[in-house]
Structures are given as C-alpha cells and as structure tokens.
Design an enzyme around this catalytic site. Structure first.
Site, PDB file in Angstrom:
ATOM      1  CE  LYS A  76      -3.856   1.966   2.677  1.00  0.00           C
ATOM      2  NZ  LYS A  76      -4.733   1.751   3.864  1.00  0.00           N
ATOM      3  CB  SER A 152      -7.849   3.539   2.963  1.00  0.00           C
ATOM      4  OG  SER A 152      -6.980   2.968   3.936  1.00  0.00           O
ATOM      5  CB  SER A 176      -8.190   0.555   5.823  1.00  0.00           C
ATOM      6  OG  SER A 176      -8.818   1.800   6.006  1.00  0.00           O
TER       7      SER A 176
END
Length: 599
Positions: A76, A152, A176
């Site tokens: 990420k 996210s 997330s």
C-alpha cells in the site's frame, strides 16, 4: 494466459520441484498486471529491471532459510519501500525514502519480492476505495468494476484477489484491512495493534494505526504474520508478541467452541436483505461445526466506534498531514479533516474516559468467548452511489469496524458466501489483543469447511497444511471453575492451544467452595473423605505453555493431582486450606455452573 496458483505453498512447491523460478513468476505476474490496468490497482507498478536486484538477492539464498522465497507481494502506498516514492494518494505529499519500512524489510529479508505500490483512499482516510485523485482514479472491485473495492487499502486487496500477487500489505485504522477483504473474497488479518511495526508507515491516527495482511488463504496469512510480527524497538507503539500467540495456529480439532453475536435489533444491513441472509447462514454454519452461539449487547462497541470520527481522534489525522497544502487534497478529505477543529484538551480527556468505560464493559465479554462474530460490512455500494453520497455511505461501511483498534482487539475477515449478483460476502471474527493465532485457527476452520473459490480467480481452495492447533507434547488438565467453557478465564486455555477433551466428574472424594474475592469469582476444590463427585472438564494443553498458565494462577489456588471418577489421576486445580477461611461450602450444587445458576 493461464492463471498461476499464487498461494505461497503452491509457489514454494513449484520452486522445489524446479517447474518454476522466481523470475518466471514475476515476469508472468507483470504481464497479467497489464491486463487489469483499468482496475486502477497501482500507483506505481515496477518493471522487471527494477525488480532484478530482488531476484539477484535470491541467487545465493537457501530456500529453507527464507520462508517467503520468491513470493511476490504488493505494498500500500502509505508504506515505505527504499528508493521508491510514497504518495499516500496525494502527489503534493510525495517523498522518496532511503530505507524501507521495518515490516517491508522483514518480508524482503525473508525472500519476498515487492511488485509495486498500490492505490488507496487518500491518506488512508476512507473505506470505499474511490477517494483517489484523477491521476490514479477509483480502484474497481475485482468481481464487478461498477462496485467499490473497499478501502482504504483498495489496490492491495484487488491485486491479491486477481491473482497478481500472493499477499499484500495494507493498513487498518478503522477497517481498511477488512472491508476490502470482504468485498474481494479474501482473508484480511488486522493483527493486534503494535505487533507489526508502523515505523516507515505514513500515519493516519498514529496511536491506532495497524499494518494489515491480505491473502488468499489463512495458511498464507499465518506465514506472513509469523515473518512480519517482529518487535521493532524504534516504533514507539510496538509491542512484543506473547508466547501464547506463537505457534498455536492450525486446524481446530473435534471440539466445541463458544462465539457471540450482537442482538438482532443491533444488526444493521442498511436495507440489504441478502447480506442479512448471508450473515445468518454464516452463524448457522458455525453452529453446525460445533459452535455454541451466545447473544451479547453490542452497545459498548458501537459507543466506542462513534468516538473515532465524532471525537478528538480526528485531530490525529490532521497532525498526520501537517505541512500539506489542504487544497492539494480531495474535497472529501478536506471536509473530514475540518471536523472537530474546535476540540480542546478537556474534550480529549472526556472522550478517553468514555472509551475507558467501554473497555471495561467489553473486557469480560471478550474473555468469555473464543471469538465474537459480525458481518465485516452491512452492505456494499456501486462507485456511482458512493461518489454521490461520500460521507454517509462510507460511514455505513465502518459500522462493524471502527471500534477495533480503540478497544485493542485483533480481528480477521473471512469470506463466507456470495449474493445473487455474484459479489462476495464475508464476516469478521474478533477478540482481545494477542488472539491472532486463535482467530486464524477459527478462520481456517471456516475456510476449509466452506471450500469457497479463492479471490476472484476461481482457484480451488487447497487443503490446509496446518496441523491441529497446539499439538505436540501435551498434558491433560482438569478445571472446575472460571476456566470451564463459557466462563471468564477459559481463554487462558484456548489461547495456549488448549483442546477440550471431555466433561466428567471427580472421584467421590471432593468438596467445592466459593472463594472470597473476585472478579472473576472462583471456586476451590478440596479433597475430603466426606466429599462427593464434582463436575470437571478435562483439557489437553501443550506442556510448553503450562508454565505461563501456572504463573497466572492466583493464590490460594495451584496445580496438583486430582482423581477422576474412572480412577485416573490428572493435573488439576487444588486449593490451599487457608483459602477456605472466608469461603462458602457449595458442594451440594455438584458443580460450579449449577452454583452460579442458582446462587
């Protein structure tokens, strides 16, 4: 192009047999990534030339020494990788670190190869996966491009679901690492806060942030977790793992277990009847596997959840973006950061007091059950729906996730079925901190019994290679009170790999007393010629964990030898005579459970 089986076990087996090399796997993965560019998975996808140094580092390596040898993974883009920019989804924020985040370096040292940096909701603020600037665009669901991927950690989840990498790193402050797992048919492990270092991770709420793991199987999640969960003294929020949370992952034996669900009126599916039906099916499935369902009041969890965005913790998100031009951010991020701007120091303390009250209320609940079960999300939405109402719909998705780190829970999202549109549905198992191995074990039970295809690639679910949890050199232990199934201290057995053997009684030679003090209330078992048979449970626990179990036993109790009705002598709880001075003789009840029901 034929889909390569990207599970860690499958790749490792292929490497051992010589049918594949890491370079072949990486080259093939990069080619498949090109087929999914319209999913907006990547902020930066690396080239084969950029990845060559990682491949070269494996040349002189012994596979046996590197548990992730040649395994591709995604990162990420709020987590640092040396020499590659970090954007956190905002070009104006971008910088290039000269070293990798601690957790990333652990994985690389174990032989893993980073394929690229993935898309995310800007500054990890969102559960939808659409809060990314136009340059990268909204990340699309791996099953249906019209639907949200979840956020996210959007790109990280979709990359695993489409079989582009074996696992990925996300972050999970408010859900997330779980919501994207549910929306893409993945395992999503949100470890105990502090077990995976956040050094080198762009903070969202630094005191609550957690690095998470996406994988196709629980075996893979466990493998990555064991590599990544190394204590990092440079991380102020790091916590060392505990012995009871190590090596106890595996298959559940032939035992019963206890789980809890919220009261029916506290479940919210936001009008999605199919999600409600799928959750009920998941509950029934666990009951069919030997689980005993309990109903609990979920209000303390919801109260804690509301504090995350309605309380002063929003200030932590503003602190994380200090120095960034607010106008360089997406409007929805600006709007979120603009809330609670008038919060004062006394507001923080009031919120902390309220949160601490919630922690006290849930402490015994978390201790009483092997896990608590909720939907991971109450519904899902199309990208168009979320863009039309970005705040409210995002908030709906955090209904079952926002409280986890505030209440110091560990959690794992598990796929359990599909709705008629073909989109996946999943549940979350959670418990107190340092329950990661136990939760993975029950997640493994669910995945192995349901046998759903993996991710979005229709890959058949493989048999788990894990042993029965906690097997090895073991001892039989008799318990008669607070360690019985469903009682407040039972977790001290299960978290040590304890396996329930049988319910029985002692020889006709014991008396039972309710000891003074508590909570929790505890009985004392004393051998007496005038005694009778007392109900007990026999458990098998690894001898390696017996020492830590004994150290946690408070006086006047201890472990000694106890006679079972069939003549066996086993290790069990005994009580020192001085502990009976203020105790009540409850022998007539015949068991601790009967006493509690009728006192």
């Amino acid at each position: 192009m034929t889909q390569q089986n990207m599970t860690i076990a499958a790749l490792q087996q292929a490497y051992k047999e010589g049918t594949l090399t890491p370079k072949q796997v990486i080259k093939d993965a990069l080619e498949r990534c090109e087929q999914y560019l319209d999913h907006n998975i990547w902020i930066e996808l690396f080239s084969l030339e950029q990845l060559q140094p990682y491949l070269d580092a494996l040349d002189d390596s012994n596979m046996a020494d590197k548990p992730l040898y040649g395994i591709p993974f995604a990162i990420k883009d709020n987590i640092e990788l040396a020499g590659f920019p970090v954007t956190a989804g905002c070009e104006a924020y971008a910088y290039t670190p000269d070293k990798s985040a601690f957790v990333v370096q652990q994985l690389i040292d174990a032989g893993a190869i980073p394929l690229g940096k993935t898309n995310l909701d800007q500054f990890a603020t969102g559960l939808v996966g659409v809060r990314s600037p136009e340059k990268w665009g909204p990340c699309h669901n791996s099953f249906d491009k019209d639907y949200i991927s979840g956020g996210s950690s959007s790109g990280s989840a979709v990359a695993v679901a489409l079989g582009l990498v074996s696992f990925s790193l996300g972050t999970d402050t408010a859900g997330s690492g779980r919501v994207p797992a549910a929306f893409n048919n993945l395992i999503g492990l949100k470890p105990t806060r502090g077990l995976l270092s956040t050094d080198g991770v762009v903070p969202a709420c630094r005191s609550l942030d957690c690095v998470s793991i996406f994988s196709l199987t629980t075996d893979d999640a466990n493998t990555v977790f064991n590599v990544a969960a190394e204590f990092d003294a440079n991380d102020a929020f790091a916590r060392p793992n505990v012995d009871t949370n190590k090596g106890n992952y595996g298959k559940v034996g032939d035992i019963s277990f206890n789980f809890a669900v919220p009261q029916a009126e506290q479940l919210n599916f936001f009008g999605n009847t199919e999600y409600a039906e799928q959750f009920e099916k998941s509950v029934k499935h666990l009951e069919n596997l030997g689980g005993k369902k309990h109903i609990i009041d979920f209000e303390p969890f919801f109260t804690a959840a509301r504090l995350l965005y309605e309380g002063p913790w929003v200030a932590e998100r503003r602190m994380a973006t200090e120095g960034v031009d607010r106008h360089a951010m997406l409007q929805v991020i600006q709007d979120i950061l603009a809330t609670q701007e008038e919060a004062r120091a006394d507001d923080l303390f009031k919120a902390e007091y309220k949160l601490q009250a919630c922690r006290q209320q849930v402490r015994e609940v978390l201790a009483c059950y092997d896990f608590i079960l909720t939907p991971t999300a109450g519904t899902t939405y199309t990208i168009e729906q979320v863009q039309a109402d970005p705040i409210k719909l995002n908030s709906n998705l955090g209904h079952y996730t926002n409280f986890m780190n505030l209440l110091d829970c560990s959690a794992i999202a598990v796929p359990t079925g599909f709705i008629t549109s073909g989109l996946p549905f999943g549940v979350t198992l959670f418990s107190r901190a340092f329950s990661d191995a136990r939760l993975l074990t029950y997640a493994n039970l669910m995945q192995q019994s349901l046998r759903l295809p993996l991710g979005a690639i229709e890959l058949e679910c493989p048999d788990s290679s894990a042993p029965i949890a906690g097997t090895g050199d073991r001892i039989t232990l008799a318990v008669c009170g607070a360690h019985l199934q469903g009682q407040p201290l039972n977790y001290q057995l299960t978290e040590r790999g304890g396996v329930f053997l049988e319910k029985t009684v002692t020889a006709n030679a014991y008396k039972l007393y309710a000891l003074a003090g508590g909570p929790p209330m505890r009985p004392g078992l004393v051998r007496d010629k005038q005694g009778t048979a007392i109900e007990i449970e026999l458990w098998s626990i690894p001898t390696a964990t017996l020492g830590s179990f004994l150290a946690g036993i408070a006086a006047p109790l201890g472990l000694g030898k106890l006679e079972v009705t069939d003549g066996r002598w086993v290790t069990g709880f005994i009580c020192e005579s001085y502990g009976l001075d203020d105790a009540m003789d409850i022998t007539a009840f015949g068991s601790w459970r009967e006493y509690l029901l009728n006192k």
